[in-house]
Design a protein around this motif. Structure first.
Motif, mmCIF file in Angstrom:
data_model
loop_
_atom_site.group_PDB
_atom_site.id
_atom_site.type_symbol
_atom_site.label_atom_id
_atom_site.label_comp_id
_atom_site.label_asym_id
_atom_site.label_seq_id
_atom_site.Cartn_x
_atom_site.Cartn_y
_atom_site.Cartn_z
ATOM 1 N N ALA A 1 -24.288 -34.662 20.595
ATOM 2 C CA ALA A 1 -23.645 -34.749 21.914
ATOM 3 C C ALA A 1 -24.279 -33.794 22.914
ATOM 4 C CB ALA A 1 -22.150 -34.453 21.774
ATOM 5 N N CYS A 2 -25.002 -32.770 22.430
ATOM 6 C CA CYS A 2 -25.715 -31.811 23.303
ATOM 7 C C CYS A 2 -27.157 -31.740 22.821
ATOM 8 C CB CYS A 2 -25.054 -30.439 23.257
ATOM 9 S SG CYS A 2 -23.310 -30.436 23.722
ATOM 10 N N PRO A 3 -27.977 -32.808 23.054
ATOM 11 C CA PRO A 3 -29.327 -32.867 22.467
ATOM 12 C C PRO A 3 -30.273 -31.791 22.975
ATOM 13 C CG PRO A 3 -29.011 -34.629 24.070
ATOM 14 C CD PRO A 3 -27.683 -33.987 23.889
ATOM 15 N N ASP A 4 -30.002 -31.160 24.125
ATOM 16 C CA ASP A 4 -30.897 -30.146 24.686
ATOM 17 C C ASP A 4 -30.393 -28.731 24.462
ATOM 18 O OD1 ASP A 4 -32.542 -32.189 25.680
ATOM 19 O OD2 ASP A 4 -31.280 -32.403 27.465
ATOM 20 N N GLU A 5 -29.302 -28.559 23.748
ATOM 21 C CA GLU A 5 -28.713 -27.238 23.534
ATOM 22 C C GLU A 5 -28.340 -27.106 22.067
ATOM 23 O OE1 GLU A 5 -25.064 -24.490 25.346
ATOM 24 O OE2 GLU A 5 -25.225 -26.616 25.830
ATOM 25 N N PRO A 6 -28.890 -26.123 21.354
ATOM 26 C CA PRO A 6 -28.580 -25.964 19.922
ATOM 27 C C PRO A 6 -27.084 -25.762 19.710
ATOM 28 C CG PRO A 6 -30.442 -24.587 20.559
ATOM 29 C CD PRO A 6 -29.849 -25.105 21.833
ATOM 30 N N GLY A 7 -26.597 -26.376 18.670
ATOM 31 C CA GLY A 7 -25.177 -26.251 18.364
ATOM 32 C C GLY A 7 -24.927 -26.419 16.880
ATOM 33 N N ALA A 8 -23.710 -26.741 16.528
ATOM 34 C CA ALA A 8 -23.308 -26.873 15.134
ATOM 35 C C ALA A 8 -23.000 -28.332 14.819
ATOM 36 C CB ALA A 8 -22.079 -26.012 14.849
ATOM 37 N N GLY A 9 -23.297 -28.738 13.565
ATOM 38 C CA GLY A 9 -23.003 -30.098 13.156
ATOM 39 C C GLY A 9 -21.518 -30.401 13.177
ATOM 40 N N SER A 10 -20.703 -29.379 12.895
ATOM 41 C CA SER A 10 -19.259 -29.588 12.903
ATOM 42 C C SER A 10 -18.720 -29.835 14.300
ATOM 43 C CB SER A 10 -18.551 -28.377 12.282
ATOM 44 O OG SER A 10 -18.839 -27.203 13.031
ATOM 45 N N ASN A 11 -19.524 -29.532 15.342
ATOM 46 C CA ASN A 11 -19.100 -29.734 16.731
ATOM 47 C C ASN A 11 -19.996 -30.750 17.421
ATOM 48 O OD1 ASN A 11 -17.299 -29.132 18.864
ATOM 49 N ND2 ASN A 11 -18.768 -27.725 19.797
ATOM 50 N N ASN A 12 -20.496 -31.769 16.614
ATOM 51 C CA ASN A 12 -21.343 -32.840 17.166
ATOM 52 C C ASN A 12 -22.585 -32.298 17.852
ATOM 53 O OD1 ASN A 12 -19.514 -34.884 16.319
ATOM 54 N ND2 ASN A 12 -18.275 -34.524 18.157
ATOM 55 N N GLY A 13 -23.140 -31.179 17.330
ATOM 56 C CA GLY A 13 -24.373 -30.629 17.867
ATOM 57 C C GLY A 13 -24.198 -29.732 19.073
ATOM 58 N N CYS A 14 -22.970 -29.467 19.500
ATOM 59 C CA CYS A 14 -22.723 -28.600 20.648
ATOM 60 C C CYS A 14 -22.343 -27.194 20.174
ATOM 61 C CB CYS A 14 -21.599 -29.168 21.522
ATOM 62 S SG CYS A 14 -22.064 -30.703 22.365
ATOM 63 N N PRO A 15 -22.585 -26.140 21.033
ATOM 64 C CA PRO A 15 -22.236 -24.763 20.646
ATOM 65 C C PRO A 15 -20.740 -24.650 20.371
ATOM 66 C CG PRO A 15 -23.663 -24.774 22.572
ATOM 67 C CD PRO A 15 -23.254 -26.193 22.339
ATOM 68 N N LEU A 16 -20.443 -23.772 19.422
ATOM 69 C CA LEU A 16 -19.045 -23.541 19.072
ATOM 70 C C LEU A 16 -18.431 -22.485 19.971
ATOM 71 C CD1 LEU A 16 -19.384 -23.495 15.184
ATOM 72 C CD2 LEU A 16 -18.184 -25.205 16.529
ATOM 73 N N GLU A 17 -17.157 -22.493 20.104
ATOM 74 C CA GLU A 17 -16.404 -21.466 20.809
ATOM 75 C C GLU A 17 -15.447 -20.810 19.831
ATOM 76 O OE1 GLU A 17 -14.449 -23.210 24.105
ATOM 77 O OE2 GLU A 17 -16.302 -23.788 25.143
ATOM 78 N N GLU A 18 -15.165 -19.513 20.114
ATOM 79 C CA GLU A 18 -14.269 -18.775 19.240
ATOM 80 C C GLU A 18 -12.864 -19.386 19.290
ATOM 81 O OE1 GLU A 18 -13.685 -15.814 16.401
ATOM 82 O OE2 GLU A 18 -15.511 -16.438 17.405
ATOM 83 N N VAL A 19 -12.299 -19.619 18.096
ATOM 84 C CA VAL A 19 -10.937 -20.130 17.979
ATOM 85 C C VAL A 19 -10.026 -18.961 17.661
ATOM 86 C CG1 VAL A 19 -9.405 -21.685 16.746
ATOM 87 C CG2 VAL A 19 -11.769 -22.374 17.206
ATOM 88 N N CYS A 20 -9.096 -18.714 18.536
ATOM 89 C CA CYS A 20 -8.226 -17.546 18.387
ATOM 90 C C CYS A 20 -7.194 -17.762 17.282
ATOM 91 C CB CYS A 20 -7.505 -17.248 19.709
ATOM 92 S SG CYS A 20 -8.635 -16.788 21.052
#
Length: 667
Positions: free
Chosen positions: A497-516
């Motif tokens: 979902a974010c082909p130009d920005e490294p991310g995580a497979g668990s987030n469809n290839g987009c960067p993760l955010e901290e979950v409080c």
């Protein structure tokens, strides 16, 4: 029943036959005469199967009922206004031939009998029906009543001749005459159970090449299985299955018989299934029951008082009993919502048989016939490939190859299928191709994970029934890699979902955010729940919320506590260790500065005299308090990116300033 015999034994009159019974008998005689004269011709007109051709025909290559042989599957709807019973109908071989196969002989089908009926059970509770006999005793001269014992004894003996009893069995004295009455059972009546429904049965006949067989169908088994021992190579077994797929008329499925009763005149002590039942009118039985229960006795007392001759009461009682058994089946015929052919009793049920022409809504049949039995010839196609274009497919996806094949043989069904090396797989397509024409077949081509390269598939075209004329060719498949990954995060571009920005497979290839609040380092920066705040503020913030100037102290202390736990458990990065070390250094420095220097500016000795502590203890507590405040503020400052940048600027500026001043001082 023989009422004349009963009347001859005592002073009762002969029962009068009702006028409507005489009319009914005359009507039946006239109807019987009409049927005898025109019935055969009428039946032949209304009983044809009327099946001149089939509605749908197909040949099945493997029929379980015929041990895997070929079979004709024929769907047929009978016409002629649903008059389907009687006689047989020949299905010409041309009418059941298809593009797939041709029959070699006619065959004959017939539903030679068919009955459909509504039924309701007879309740096994039989209420008796009596007739009355009378005797008059008057041998006592001037004596009467209880003063005439011989008359009473004679009446006792007369009534003891019958074991039955009812309110109609009584005695009545008038002067010197003793009127004595007894009852005798002449039959029984029963009402209906709640169980009701519909049923049917019929007989099918099938014939070909001079051989025939019959079998029955019913509601419990709607398929007739017929065996015709002729040319079949498998020996004696089923050659045809005829299954009725229609339905009975809706009016046949429910009926209210509360106006009628089941009547029995002879051998009423037998089992319900063995009794010869009749149909009576419930109103006639109600009239009889009311007269038996008190009307007869009232009539006798009235008649004797009036003229001393109560014989009319006996006649009225026996007439009512006779009416109970009068045939009321004609009432059912007029009461039913369908044409009634017969009313009969069987297996402890009343069965109202529908007229064959109106009993059925959909007289439809499915006919399975062993193709070997009636013979068949099958056309054979001759395939020739005309166009086999290359196909391109991306890994983990599917494409379609459009292949043109010409039929140079007879009209028939052709199949085209592809066989491919792994990870490529091919599908198939089937179509009817007329002789001399070209058919287009769409073959699915699927690919699993693959590198970019070419594969070769083998494509086969053949008759669906035989491989004798099969032709093969090759199909080139251009496969492309199934997982291009432009940003290098391990997630394929087609799924990223974010082909130009490294991310995580668990987030469809987009960067993760901290979950409080989950105690997990979601974004992988070495800190757990950084930037998160508990609802309503943490306890440090609540502790220092009254001090606006140091409002960030609580947040810093809460983050410091969390990061210390993570570091002590073996987690965290060197930046986290630096933040903690810097915070501890600031806290200790402020503790020492406050306890040893700043408190000297205040008269602490006089203040300590007012408290139960020593001066050094007071200095230490005050130093710890301000050291903790300083540590919290320092950690809130240094743990952020902005704080680190400002710290580097301040330290770098201080070093630069010091170097600059040193350079200005001579020697």
């Amino acid at each position: 029943m023989n009422f004349d015999r009963l009347l001859s034994e005592g002073p009762i009159s002969v029962t009068t036959i009702p006028r409507r019974t005489i009319l009914a008998i005359l009507g039946l005689l006239i109807l019987g005469a009409v049927v005898a004269v025109v019935g055969p011709g009428l039946f032949s007109l209304s009983s044809n199967l009327c099946l001149e051709s089939a509605d749908e025909v197909r040949i099945e290559s493997s029929v379980l009922e015929f041990s895997g042989d070929r079979g004709w599957s024929i769907n047929a709807a009978a016409g002629c206004d649903n008059k389907i019973v009687g006689g047989t109908t020949t299905l010409p071989k041309d009418s059941i031939s298809t593009d797939e196969a041709s029959a070699e002989r006619d065959f004959t089908l017939g539903l030679t009998s068919f009955d459909a009926w509504f039924y309701q059970g007879i309740r096994d509770t039989r209420s008796p029906v009596y007739t009355v006999r009378s005797a008059v005793f008057s041998d006592c001269g001037l004596f009467s009543g209880d003063e005439c014992p011989n008359s009473q004894d004679d009446c006792d003996a007369f009534q003891a001749e019958s074991s039955e009893s009812s309110p109609a069995e009584f005695r009545y004295t008038d002067g010197s005459d003793l009127y004595c009455y007894k009852v005798e059972r002449v039959g029984s009546v029963s009402d209906w159970t709640l169980a009701q429904g519909t049923d049917f049965d019929g007989t099918f006949t099938v014939e070909a090449a001079g051989r025939s067989d019959t079998d029955t169908i019913s509601k419990d088994d709607v398929t007739a299985r017929l065996q015709v021992a002729d040319v079949n190579v498998d020996g004696d077994r089923e050659h045809a299955h005829v299954t009725w797929t229609g339905s009975l008329a809706g009016e046949l499925r429910s009926m209210d018989l509360s106006e009628f009763i089941a009547t029995c005149e002879n051998n009423c002590e037998q089992h319900t299934n063995e009794i010869s039942w009749g149909v009576g009118a419930e109103s006639q039985y109600s009239a009889y029951s009311a007269y038996d229960g008190g009307g007869f006795q009232s009539c006798v007392e009235t008649e004797v008082d009036a003229n001393g001759a109560p014989h009319t009461c006996v006649n009225a009682y026996n007439n009512r009993a006779s009416n109970v058994f009068a045939d009321a089946s004609s009432g059912i015929r007029s009461f039913a919502g369908f044409d009634v052919a017969d009313v009969r009793f069987q297996d402890g049920q009343i069965q109202v048989v529908a007229d064959r022409g109106t009993a059925i809504d959909r007289p439809e049949f499915r006919i399975l016939v062993d193709a070997d039995w009636i013979g068949f010839s099958i056309p054979t196609v001759q395939p020739r490939f005309e166009s086999v274009p290359d196909v391109t497919v991306i890994g983990n996806s599917q494409s379609t190859a459009a292949i043109d094949v010409r039929n140079t043989g007879e009209t028939g069904e052709m199949q085209v299928f592809a066989e491919c090396p792994s990870p490529i797989s091919g599908g198939s397509d089937t179509a009817m191709v007329p002789s001399g024409e070209t058919g287009r077949f769409f073959i699915p081509i699927s690919a699993g994970p693959t590198e970019t390269r070419d594969y070769t598939c083998t494509v086969t075209s053949q008759d669906t029934d035989t491989a004798e004329t099969a032709q093969t060719t090759e199909l080139t498949v251009h496969a492309k890699t199934s997982c291009p990954d432009g940003d290098g995060d391990g997630v394929c571009d087609q799924l990223d979902a974010c082909p130009d920005e490294p991310g995580a497979g668990s987030n469809n290839g987009c960067p993760l955010e901290e979950v409080c609040g989950n105690d997990v380092d979601d974004d992988g920066d070495g800190r757990v729940d950084e930037g998160c705040e508990e609802p309503g503020g943490n306890w440090f913030e609540n502790l220092f919320s009254g001090l606006p100037a140091i409002g960030g102290v609580g947040t810093g202390l809460d983050q410091l506590a969390g990061d210390l736990g993570m570091l002590l458990s073996g987690g965290g990065s060197w930046l986290a260790w630096f933040d903690v070390a810097f915070t501890v250094a600031i806290g200790l420095a402020v503790l020492m500065l406050v306890s040893t220097v700043l408190l000297n500016l205040f008269p602490t000795a006089e203040f300590v005299d007012l408290l139960p502590v020593k001066e050094w203890q007071f200095r230490l507590l005050v130093g710890i308090f301000f050291g903790v405040l300083a540590a919290g503020s320092a950690y809130a400052f240094v743990s952020s990116i902005v704080g680190k940048v400002l710290l580097l600027v301040v330290v770098g500026g201080a070093i630069g300033l010091y170097a600059y001043v040193e350079s200005l001082v001579p020697g």
